[in-house]
Design a protein around this motif. Sequence first.
Motif, PDB file in Angstrom:
ATOM      1  N   UNK A 192       0.823  -1.216   0.000  1.00 23.73           N
ATOM      2  CA  UNK A 192       0.000   0.000   0.000  1.00 23.73           C
ATOM      3  C   UNK A 192       0.856   1.264   0.000  1.00 23.73           C
ATOM      4  N   UNK A 193       0.391   2.259  -0.744  1.00 18.39           N
ATOM      5  CA  UNK A 193       1.155   3.498  -0.898  1.00 18.39           C
ATOM      6  C   UNK A 193       0.222   4.704  -0.776  1.00 18.39           C
ATOM      7  N   UNK A 194       0.685   5.725  -0.045  1.00 21.75           N
ATOM      8  CA  UNK A 194      -0.066   6.970   0.127  1.00 21.75           C
ATOM      9  C   UNK A 194       0.897   8.142  -0.072  1.00 21.75           C
ATOM     10  N   UNK A 208       6.424  13.688   0.015  1.00 22.13           N
ATOM     11  CA  UNK A 208       6.541  12.731   1.110  1.00 22.13           C
ATOM     12  C   UNK A 208       5.706  11.518   0.785  1.00 22.13           C
ATOM     13  N   UNK A 209       5.858  10.479   1.578  1.00 18.33           N
ATOM     14  CA  UNK A 209       5.048   9.299   1.315  1.00 18.33           C
ATOM     15  C   UNK A 209       4.946   8.398   2.539  1.00 18.33           C
ATOM     16  N   UNK A 231      -5.191  10.025  -4.463  1.00 15.24           N
ATOM     17  CA  UNK A 231      -4.271   9.926  -5.603  1.00 15.24           C
ATOM     18  C   UNK A 231      -3.462  11.201  -5.827  1.00 15.24           C
ATOM     19  N   UNK A 232      -3.472  12.130  -4.850  1.00 19.28           N
ATOM     20  CA  UNK A 232      -2.474  13.204  -4.957  1.00 19.28           C
ATOM     21  C   UNK A 232      -1.880  13.614  -3.609  1.00 19.28           C
ATOM     22  N   UNK A 233      -2.637  13.468  -2.522  1.00 20.53           N
ATOM     23  CA  UNK A 233      -2.073  13.686  -1.182  1.00 20.53           C
ATOM     24  C   UNK A 233      -1.232  14.934  -1.003  1.00 20.53           C
ATOM     25  N   UNK A 234      -1.665  16.057  -1.602  1.00 17.31           N
ATOM     26  CA  UNK A 234      -0.931  17.310  -1.403  1.00 17.31           C
ATOM     27  C   UNK A 234       0.139  17.578  -2.451  1.00 17.31           C
TER      28      UNK A 234
END
Length: 462
Positions: free
Chosen positions: A94-96, A268-269, A294-297
Motif C-alpha cells: 500500500x502506498x499513500x 513525502x510518502x 491519488x495526490x495527497x498534497x
Amino acid sequence: MQNTYKAEPYRIKMIEPIRETTRTERETLLANAGYNPFSLRSEDVYIDLLTDSGTGAMSQAQWAALMMGDEAYAGSRSFYRLERVVKAITGYAYFIPAHQGRGAEQVLLPRLVHKDGMVFLSNMHFDTTRAHVELAGARAIDCVVDICFETAKEAPFKGNFDLTKVTHQIEEKGPDKIAGIIMTLTNNSAGGQPVSMENLRAVSALGRHYDIPLIIDGARYAENAYFVKCREKGYADRTMREIVREAFDLADIFLMSAKKDGLCNIGGLIAIKEDRKLFDTCRTHLVPLEGFPTYGGLTGRDMEALAVGLEEALEEDYLAHRFDQVRYLGDRLIAAGVPIQRPVGGHAVFVDCRAFAPHIPYDQFPGQSVVNALYLEAGVRAVEIGSFLLGRDPDTGENLQSPLEFMRLTIPRRTYTYRHLDVVADAIIAIHAKRTELVGLTFEYEPPVLRHFTARLRPITP
Ligand SMILES: *Cc1c(COP(=O)(O)O)cnc(C)c1O
C-alpha cells in the motif's frame, strides 16, 4: 568499491547565479537579521548549507518528467507511476502520497495511538516526528547508542538503537503501551549517522516478538543502505536494490520525507507492508489533512519528478559522489584540527562547537556564535543544532543544556562543487585560528516555541 570519483558524476546544464557580498555588507545584513541566519534572505547568502531538505538539484530526467504530470484530481496517471516505483522499491502493498514528511507523519502516527499513556521508541526522533507523536497524545523516547554522543570516537554505525535500552523500555512500560518503534535512517539528529542491518534485524525481531509495529522513518534510507554496503560485512557485492529491500522486509511501515532521498524539492510518502485496516484509516484521514488519495498534497508533476528521483537516489555513482563530497569537507577540517563529529555522516558535517569555543557557556550558544562567524567570514550559511535549538524547560523556564553543541554544514544534493566546499573549509579554518575572539549571544526577542526560527539575538560584547 570500484571507483572513487574525484569530480562530479554529472555536468552542469543550467545554472543559478549566486552573489558574493562584502564583509561590511554582511555585518549589516546579519545585524538586521538579529544574528540569526534563518532571517537572512537567500539572495544574501553565498553558499547555503542550512539544510539538505528540498534544496537539491533535479536531473534532466526529472525536469523532463515534470511535463508528463497528469493533474487530474482523481486517478492521476502520475500517481500510478509513483505507486509502481514505491511498491517496486519497498515490496509493500500500500502506498499513500503526502506533501512532505511531516504530512505523512500527521496522517500515520495518530492512527497508531489507541489509548492513553502510549509511547514511541526510536533510535532518535526527528523534531517534527517528535512533535506529531506528542500532538497524538503519546510520548517520544530515544534509545540511541551512547557512543553517538562521543563526537571524537570513530564507530561505523553510531545511529544504532541501544538494544538494552529499547528492551528495558518495552518491559518497563509493557508492550501494549508501545505504539511503535521508529527506526530513523539515517539518524538525522545524531549527525546523519547510519544504522547497521544487523541492528535493524535485531530491532525487527524485538518488534515481532512483542507485536509492535516497526516504522522506518527513512528520509535518507538510500544513504543508510550505501553505508551498509560500504561498512557492513557481507554487503559489498549486494546491489542497492537488494540492500534496501532487505531493510524494508524487516519493517512494517515506511514514512519518508521525499525532500531528501527523493531528490525532489517537495514531497513525502507512506508505504504500508500488509496492514489493510491501517491503510484504510490512513487514507480516510489523508483526505481532510493532505488531499485526495491519488495526490495527497502533491501535483501530478511533483509525483512524476519523485518517481524518477527515487530511482536516481539508489544509483551508486551518485551515492559515491555524495559521500565523497561530505567526506572531503570533513577531511579538510580534520586536517586543520577543527573538531567535528567523527566519522562524518551521510548528509552533513557537524562541527563540535563546545570544543571549538569552550569559553562560551551553553546558554550563550557557542554553536550559534560559530554559525554567525562563518556567515561574516565568507557568506556561508550553516545552522546551529544545540542549546539554542533545544529551548527552555517548560516547567522551570531555564535554558536546557544540549548534550552536543553543533554547527551543521548540510550538503544539498548535486548542488555545489568541491570548490564551493573549499571556500567553506577555508573560512572555518580561518575562524578556528581566531576562535578565542568569538563571543556569546543573548536574546533581544525570544518566541515562546520553536525559538530558533525567529529569535533575535545580540552579541555579548565584553
Ligand atoms: C526531514 C525529516 C522529516 C520531516 O520531513 P519534512 O519533509 O521536512 O516535513 C522527518 N524525519 C526525518 C528523519 C527527516 O530527516
